[in-house]
Motif scaffolding. Structure first.
Motif, PDB file in Angstrom:
ATOM      1  N   ARG A  92      -8.188  -5.529 -19.238  1.00 53.48           N
ATOM      2  CA  ARG A  92      -6.847  -6.122 -19.183  1.00 53.48           C
ATOM      3  C   ARG A  92      -5.898  -5.154 -18.484  1.00 53.48           C
ATOM      4  O   ARG A  92      -5.926  -3.953 -18.749  1.00 53.48           O
ATOM      5  N   GLU A  93      -5.059  -5.691 -17.601  1.00 57.62           N
ATOM      6  CA  GLU A  93      -4.106  -4.838 -16.884  1.00 57.62           C
ATOM      7  C   GLU A  93      -3.040  -4.339 -17.849  1.00 57.62           C
ATOM      8  O   GLU A  93      -2.379  -5.117 -18.512  1.00 57.62           O
ATOM      9  N   VAL A  94      -2.870  -3.009 -17.893  1.00 58.61           N
ATOM     10  CA  VAL A  94      -1.890  -2.402 -18.788  1.00 58.61           C
ATOM     11  C   VAL A  94      -0.875  -1.535 -18.043  1.00 58.61           C
ATOM     12  O   VAL A  94       0.068  -1.014 -18.655  1.00 58.61           O
ATOM     13  N   PHE A  95      -1.063  -1.378 -16.734  1.00 56.05           N
ATOM     14  CA  PHE A  95      -0.144  -0.555 -15.939  1.00 56.05           C
ATOM     15  C   PHE A  95      -0.254  -0.982 -14.494  1.00 56.05           C
ATOM     16  O   PHE A  95      -1.345  -1.278 -14.006  1.00 56.05           O
ATOM     17  N   ARG A  96       0.889  -1.016 -13.809  1.00 57.68           N
ATOM     18  CA  ARG A  96       0.941  -1.367 -12.389  1.00 57.68           C
ATOM     19  C   ARG A  96       1.980  -0.478 -11.727  1.00 57.68           C
ATOM     20  O   ARG A  96       3.051  -0.267 -12.260  1.00 57.68           O
ATOM     21  N   ASN A  97       1.654   0.028 -10.549  1.00 54.89           N
ATOM     22  CA  ASN A  97       2.579   0.896  -9.819  1.00 54.89           C
ATOM     23  C   ASN A  97       2.559   0.545  -8.347  1.00 54.89           C
ATOM     24  O   ASN A  97       1.490   0.403  -7.754  1.00 54.89           O
ATOM     25  N   PHE A  98       3.730   0.400  -7.753  1.00 51.91           N
ATOM     26  CA  PHE A  98       3.860   0.204  -6.307  1.00 51.91           C
ATOM     27  C   PHE A  98       4.299   1.521  -5.701  1.00 51.91           C
ATOM     28  O   PHE A  98       5.224   2.150  -6.176  1.00 51.91           O
ATOM     29  N   GLY A  99       3.640   1.937  -4.646  1.00 52.10           N
ATOM     30  CA  GLY A  99       3.974   3.197  -4.000  1.00 52.10           C
ATOM     31  C   GLY A  99       3.057   4.306  -4.470  1.00 52.10           C
ATOM     32  O   GLY A  99       2.177   4.120  -5.318  1.00 52.10           O
ATOM     33  N   LEU A 100       3.251   5.462  -3.893  1.00 47.31           N
ATOM     34  CA  LEU A 100       2.423   6.624  -4.166  1.00 47.31           C
ATOM     35  C   LEU A 100       2.643   7.120  -5.591  1.00 47.31           C
ATOM     36  O   LEU A 100       3.781   7.279  -6.028  1.00 47.31           O
ATOM     37  N   ALA A 101       1.564   7.382  -6.297  1.00 47.17           N
ATOM     38  CA  ALA A 101       1.618   7.938  -7.655  1.00 47.17           C
ATOM     39  C   ALA A 101       0.793   9.220  -7.667  1.00 47.17           C
ATOM     40  O   ALA A 101      -0.395   9.197  -7.331  1.00 47.17           O
ATOM     41  N   SER A 102       1.403  10.318  -8.040  1.00 50.86           N
ATOM     42  CA  SER A 102       0.705  11.602  -8.054  1.00 50.86           C
ATOM     43  C   SER A 102      -0.344  11.634  -9.161  1.00 50.86           C
ATOM     44  O   SER A 102      -0.315  10.842 -10.107  1.00 50.86           O
ATOM     45  N   ALA A 103      -1.259  12.575  -9.051  1.00 43.46           N
ATOM     46  CA  ALA A 103      -2.277  12.745 -10.090  1.00 43.46           C
ATOM     47  C   ALA A 103      -1.620  13.062 -11.425  1.00 43.46           C
ATOM     48  O   ALA A 103      -2.053  12.572 -12.475  1.00 43.46           O
ATOM     49  N   ASP A 104      -0.546  13.861 -11.420  1.00 40.80           N
ATOM     50  CA  ASP A 104       0.154  14.199 -12.667  1.00 40.80           C
ATOM     51  C   ASP A 104       0.805  12.964 -13.288  1.00 40.80           C
ATOM     52  O   ASP A 104       0.763  12.789 -14.505  1.00 40.80           O
ATOM     53  N   ALA A 105       1.411  12.114 -12.458  1.00 44.46           N
ATOM     54  CA  ALA A 105       2.035  10.886 -12.982  1.00 44.46           C
ATOM     55  C   ALA A 105       0.978   9.959 -13.566  1.00 44.46           C
ATOM     56  O   ALA A 105       1.179   9.353 -14.628  1.00 44.46           O
ATOM     57  N   VAL A 141       0.836  -1.198   0.000  1.00 42.21           N
ATOM     58  CA  VAL A 141       0.000   0.000   0.000  1.00 42.21           C
ATOM     59  C   VAL A 141       0.866   1.240   0.000  1.00 42.21           C
ATOM     60  O   VAL A 141       1.905   1.245   0.649  1.00 42.21           O
ATOM     61  N   PRO A 142       0.475   2.242  -0.740  1.00 43.93           N
ATOM     62  CA  PRO A 142      -0.514   2.143  -1.794  1.00 43.93           C
ATOM     63  C   PRO A 142       0.097   1.526  -3.058  1.00 43.93           C
ATOM     64  O   PRO A 142       1.308   1.557  -3.250  1.00 43.93           O
ATOM     65  N   SER A 143      -0.739   0.970  -3.863  1.00 42.08           N
ATOM     66  CA  SER A 143      -0.353   0.502  -5.189  1.00 42.08           C
ATOM     67  C   SER A 143      -1.580   0.629  -6.071  1.00 42.08           C
ATOM     68  O   SER A 143      -2.684   0.860  -5.579  1.00 42.08           O
ATOM     69  N   LEU A 144      -1.392   0.514  -7.373  1.00 38.85           N
ATOM     70  CA  LEU A 144      -2.540   0.641  -8.256  1.00 38.85           C
ATOM     71  C   LEU A 144      -2.298  -0.048  -9.574  1.00 38.85           C
ATOM     72  O   LEU A 144      -1.157  -0.347  -9.939  1.00 38.85           O
TER      73      LEU A 144
END
Length: 182
Positions: A150-163, A139-142
């Protein structure tokens, strides 16, 4: 001697830039890799469902958070900003990685964050990092799902609205966005 030192200093200062992992805006990107459709279904706090079917047809950002984590609170707010920027072009949802007996905490969390998207409680398999989103128990991840689920992107950790905004723009152009998931 001074020129040699000056040249060495310039080379050392330029090294981090040359070794940067962030590509320039004109750098070629990887073609978008799409996996199989992800099938999921979580009950939302309001008695509805956050599922493959409810998010189908648009890019969908699903964030995985916990009530006790400050970064999760920030991620929920960044996701709210992203949704407001992209209404009605994207779907979003929050999946809280906590057991059912924490429902009161999750309801309080949702009341404070007041998201414009559904908030759901994860099942036991998802909390453990299994289930439809294998490995997402940080957490957080998305993840971002394409309109077909279909999953096309994965992120571990905080991701800003701009990112996240940049990742969605890349996905809309058929390019693979930058990610920190390994």
């Amino acid at each position: 001697m001074i020129r040699a030192r000056y040249a060495l200093l310039l080379a050392l200062l330029a090294a981090p830039i040359a070794c940067s992992s962030t590509p320039s805006p004109d750098a070629p990107t990887q073609p978008l890799a799409r996996g199989p459709r992800v099938f999921f279904s979580y009950e939302t706090l309001d008695g509805g469902t956050l599922s493959t079917d409810t998010v189908a047809g648009r890019f969908s950002v699903i964030a995985f958070v916990a009530t006790y984590d400050d970064s999760s609170h920030a991620q929920a707010r960044f996701l709210s900003t992203l949704v407001r920027r992209h209404v009605p072009r994207i779907n979003a949802g929050l999946v809280v990685l906590e057991p059912p007996h924490h429902k009161l905490l999750v309801e309080s969390f949702a009341k404070v964050v007041d998201p414009p998207y559904p908030v759901a409680m994860a099942d036991e398999a998802t909390i453990e990092g299994a289930g439809p989103f294998q490995g997402l128990h940080h957490v957080p991840s998305l993840v971002i799902l394409d309109p077909q689920g279909r999953e096309v992107f994965r992120n571990f950790g905080l991701a800003s609205a701009d990112a996240l905004d940049a990742a969605l723009r890349d996905l809309e152009r058929g390019k693979a966005p930058q990610t920190n998931a390994r």
